[in-house]
Design a protein around this motif. Structure first.
Motif, PDB file in Angstrom:
ATOM      1  N   ILE A 166       0.896  -1.464   0.034  1.00  0.00           N
ATOM      2  CA  ILE A 166      -0.180  -0.456  -0.126  1.00  0.00           C
ATOM      3  C   ILE A 166       0.739   1.702   0.384  1.00  0.00           C
ATOM      4  N   PRO A 167       0.488   1.707  -0.869  1.00  0.00           N
ATOM      5  CA  PRO A 167       1.830   3.536  -0.719  1.00  0.00           C
ATOM      6  C   PRO A 167       0.955   3.847   0.611  1.00  0.00           C
ATOM      7  N   THR A 168       2.194   5.073   1.032  1.00  0.00           N
ATOM      8  CA  THR A 168       2.471   5.313   1.811  1.00  0.00           C
ATOM      9  C   THR A 168       1.887   6.746   1.522  1.00  0.00           C
ATOM     10  N   GLU A 170       2.926   8.911   1.450  1.00  0.00           N
ATOM     11  CA  GLU A 170       3.959  10.290   1.449  1.00  0.00           C
ATOM     12  C   GLU A 170       3.862   9.848  -0.760  1.00  0.00           C
ATOM     13  N   ASN A 172       5.193   6.211  -1.622  1.00  0.00           N
ATOM     14  CA  ASN A 172       5.946   5.897  -2.080  1.00  0.00           C
ATOM     15  C   ASN A 172       6.433   4.260  -1.737  1.00  0.00           C
ATOM     16  N   LEU A 173       6.377   3.342  -2.075  1.00  0.00           N
ATOM     17  CA  LEU A 173       6.219   2.044  -2.312  1.00  0.00           C
ATOM     18  C   LEU A 173       7.947   1.353  -2.422  1.00  0.00           C
TER      19      LEU A 173
ATOM     20  N   ASN B  13       9.903   4.536   7.692  1.00  0.00           N
ATOM     21  CA  ASN B  13       9.168   3.371   6.715  1.00  0.00           C
ATOM     22  C   ASN B  13       9.095   2.623   5.651  1.00  0.00           C
ATOM     23  N   TRP B  17       8.320  -1.723   5.950  1.00  0.00           N
ATOM     24  CA  TRP B  17       7.686  -2.663   4.207  1.00  0.00           C
ATOM     25  C   TRP B  17       8.886  -3.695   4.609  1.00  0.00           C
TER      26      TRP B  17
END
Lengths: 341, 471
Positions: A166-168, A170, A172-173, B13, B17
């Protein structure tokens, strides 16, 4: 009014109500669906499609947009013009590319889509097959602030129920990892990390087999025509074109490989077993409730009694007697242990 | 400084992941492991086998294939029998006190003060009488039924009932504990709705709340028995009348249970399909019931709360009941306007305008539906020599008098049958509706619980009436 007429009018009235409100085919549902394809929806769907092309490293054209959104080429051309004027995309030799603004817009939509799928999977009983369709509608409705609130409410998840990141907020992936199921060799052991939810026909057959992300598989045979593998104790067969929709990650560490797939539902009254883990097929509230009751790896559970109809079994879990249904105990892996006392 | 902070957030962040989606699980597992280790070190247990011996034996009997269900039905029957027998005398006593003596005293008092007749009628004949009626018929059965039920619960037997019944309810998309809330509904639907708190799965709890009204409550049993005795018992020879009419009442109650299961199934497949659903049913160890505590809590938590809500709703409804019979426009009472307006529709579904009006204005409690019907019949047809005056609810002294009165109002066997069906299938009383709102905090589910049974009742009564007339 004589009874025949009254019954006739009643029957016709019932038919009319059915005609108007029949699920998915009735006038009301069609009308509701029709008013949803506004310009904003088209723009967001096109951006998502372009982002998808970028992620998969293939080229996107006007035709592919028309095909993906199920609209005419004329309409697609107008849409592309509009996107260009909004500076969300650029074109080069009929190939279309996202601008940085377009990319971040696309990621915002994808974030809502995947968050909503995660919400549906964890907090509701909406069937797997409907997650994508419902998320397709929801992704156009939530503002970024609402999306953040939703994420906070469901514990800021990082992976959606299909295994997609799930993209953040901001945008990001992480890097794309994992390999396709089709590339595995015989006796490879891997964990399913992602099941592609489009096209729906293929997806529905994959989930009908009971496959889900987090499942451990061992390849038995991989040939041109089919791939046979063991998925947590059950043998499954897929055509390569289906298997290409499944992404897996190899397990190299021998110790992480689970070898026994006995489930709690096989436990007879009087027998004892130790919990290995709860399958990922149990999600959200179902999973949390079981863990609250103490169904965690290492817990000793004994089957105590069966109800008169023989389909509900009560187990002793951490000194409490709790009845669980078969659709739950089928997904709790255990290893039998001898009764020492 | 600013850069450092951003770096840390960025690192966090990225690490998210790598941790993956299952870190909540791992966290929980480690907490359990830690707790387990501490328990191992510090807690010593008595010999387990001995401690659970009695429970196991009892469980074998009450969940046995052959003895489980008979024990359940016998216990339930005993509870009902004690309730019916035990509440007879106190009900009469309360009725003669509140509806008889105190009512007369109040009337005499207001006469002596020369209070204008309409104020006296509105407040005493309307508001007070409705309230007194509700208390006298509602309080005794509830004060007996709920403590008995709570005693069984406290002893630990009720979870075993849920355990036995779960197969049936699972097929209907519901929770085994719905068997308990349904039984509670036979006492009072509002209490049944409150009792659904024991179901911790959101979807199954909503199902139990919405279908609780299909359990024939304490306020509707007397209506069923009265109408069955008059109209169905009257069809057969006198020596069979008792058993046939009792059979008809039980038949309606069973129909309610069947409809409740069918509706549960339908709800779980349609409107409630997406609600979250989990299952677990704890079977706690048996223990001697704490009688005094049980009596106290069941009186406070169940009986008094429900009674208080009923009173709060009964008083204003009493005002309305009196008013519709006494306020006239152009010489015609409000009640007559409504009855004449709705009569064609009511006839179509095999009832009559008076019945429908009574169900609208007697919404606070099913107990006052029959007195209201009797009063409205007298007023509407201008019958002489019966009744206590416009807007004053009353009961007749004998069955035959009631029968004569209803037949004068145009009732047939069909009206009787359909009234029994409509009494089963109509909106919950206002106390229950309010309780449903309190429990769900949702206007949507409250509206569904209110209107679904009305629609079902109207459709069923319509079909019965029309098919009846075919032959």
């Amino acid at each position: 009014m004589n009874p025949q007429t009254a019954l006739l009018i009643f029957g016709m009235g019932m038919l009319l109500v059915m005609f108007l409100f029949y699920p998915e085919k009735g006038i009301y549902y069609r009308w509701k669906k029709a008013i949803l394809s506004t310009e904003r929806v088209l723009i967001e769907d096109a951006l998502k499609h372009l982002y998808d092309c970028e992620y998969r490293k293939v080229n996107c054209t006007l035709q592919s947009i028309a095909g993906n959104l199920e609209i005419s080429s004329d309409k697609a051309a107008k849409l592309v013009q509009r996107l260009e004027s909004l500076r969300l995309i650029t074109s080069e030799n009929s190939n279309l590319f996202l601008t940085p603004d377009g990319r971040s817009y696309a990621l915002r939509v994808i974030r809502v889509h995947r968050l909503w799928e995660k919400f549906l999977a964890d907090e509701t009983s909406v069937p797997e097959i409907d997650w994508h369709t419902q998320a397709e509608l929801k992704e156009h409705k939530l503002t970024p602030a609402q999306a953040n609130a939703l994420a906070a409410k469901i514990g800021n998840p990082v992976i959606d129920p299909h295994g997609d990141p799930i993209p953040t907020s901001e945008g990001n992936l992480p890097e794309h990892v994992g390999v396709l199921l089709t590339t595995l060799k015989t006796n490879d052991v891997a964990i399913i990390t992602h099941i592609e939810d489009e096209p729906k026909t293929i997806y529905s057959q994959i989930i009908a087999l009971g496959l889900h992300p987090g499942m451990q598989i061992r390849v038995i045979e991989n040939s041109q025509t089919r791939i046979v593998f063991d998925a947590e104790g059950d043998e499954k067969i897929l055509a390569p074109s289906f298997a290409a929709n499944i992404t897996v990650e190899l397990i190299r560490d021998e110790e992480e490989i689970q070898k026994e797939f006995n489930t709690l539902s096989n436990l007879k009254p009087g027998e004892k077993a130790e919990v290995i883990r709860i399958s990922n097929a149990l999600r959200g509230q179902q999973r949390r409730r079981l863990m609250d009751l103490g169904v965690v790896p290492g817990t000793i559970i004994s089957a105590e009694m069966v109800n008169p109809s023989g389909d509900l079994i009560a187990y002793r879990i951490k000194d409490a007697v709790i009845a669980l249904r078969k659709n739950q105990t089928d997904h709790i892996f255990v290893k039998n242990i001898e009764d020492n006392d | 400084m600013v850069n450092k902070k951003e770096e840390i957030v960025e690192l966090a962040n990225n690490l998210r992941w790598e941790v993956g989606g299952n870190f909540h699980d791992s966290l929980m597992e480690s907490i359990y492991k830690e707790a387990g280790d501490i328990v191992k070190k510090t807690v010593r247990k008595k010999d387990e086998k001995h401690a659970f011996g009695f429970d196991k034996k009892l469980d074998k009997i009450v969940t046995n294939k052959w003895t489980g269900f008979p024990i359940m039905f016998i216990l339930l029957a005993i509870v009902f029998w004690i309730t019916v027998q035990g509440s007879n005398y106190p009900s009469q006593l309360l009725s003669s006190l509140l509806v008889g003596d105190l009512y007369e005293t109040l009337k005499g008092f207001s006469h002596s003060l020369a209070i204008p007749q309409w104020i006296d009628g509105l407040l005493i004949d309307g508001g007070y009488l409705a309230m007194a009626w509700v208390i006298s018929v509602m309080l005794p059965p509830m004060a007996i039924f709920f403590p008995l039920f709570t005693l069984l619960e406290d002893f630990g037997y009720l979870p075993r009932v849920a355990f036995n019944m779960d197969s049936l309810f699972r097929k209907a998309g519901a929770h085994g504990k719905q068997a308990l809330t349904m039984s509670m509904g036979f006492g009072c639907n509002a209490a049944g709705v409150i009792a659904t708190r024991v179901i911790d799965s959101p979807r199954e709890r909503l199902i139990a709340i919405i279908t609780n009204n299909f359990s024939l409550c304490n306020g509707r049993w007397p209506t069923q028995i009265l109408i069955a005795t008059i109209f169905i018992g009257g069809l057969v020879p006198a020596n069979l009348a008792g058993i046939i009419s009792a059979g008809a009442v039980v038949g309606v109650a069973v129909l309610g249970v069947v409809l409740s299961l069918i509706t549960s199934w339908g709800l779980s497949k349609t409107v409630l399909k997406g609600e979250a659903s989990t299952f677990n049913l704890e079977l706690p160890p048996y223990r001697p019931p704490r009688v005094l505590q049980t009596l106290y809590t069941s009186l406070i938590d169940r009986t008094l709360i429900v009674l208080w809500r009923a009173i709060v709703f009964a008083f204003p409804a009493g005002l309305v009941i009196w008013s519709v019979a006494n306020i006239h426009i152009d010489g015609i009472s409000l009640a007559d306007y409504f009855i004449n307006w709705i009569d064609p529709f009511a006839i179509l579904i095999g009832l009559n305008g008076i019945i429908l009006l009574a169900y609208v204005i007697a919404i606070p409690a099913n107990e006052i539906v029959i007195p209201t019907i009797l009063m409205l019949t007298v007023v509407h047809f201008g019958l002489h020599g019966v009744g206590a005056g416009a807007g004053v609810m009353f009961q007749t002294d004998s069955l035959s008098a009631t029968k004569q009165l209803l037949e004068a109002g145009g009732w047939t066997v069909l009206t009787g049958v359909n009234l029994m069906l409509f009494s089963l299938l109509h909106n919950p009383c206002s106390t229950t509706i309010y309780t449903i709102y309190e429990e769900t905090k949702s206007i949507k589910w409250t509206a569904l619980s209110t209107f679904l049974p009305i629609v079902m009742g109207i459709v069923l009564c319509f079909l019965v009436a029309q098919i009846w007339q075919l032959f």
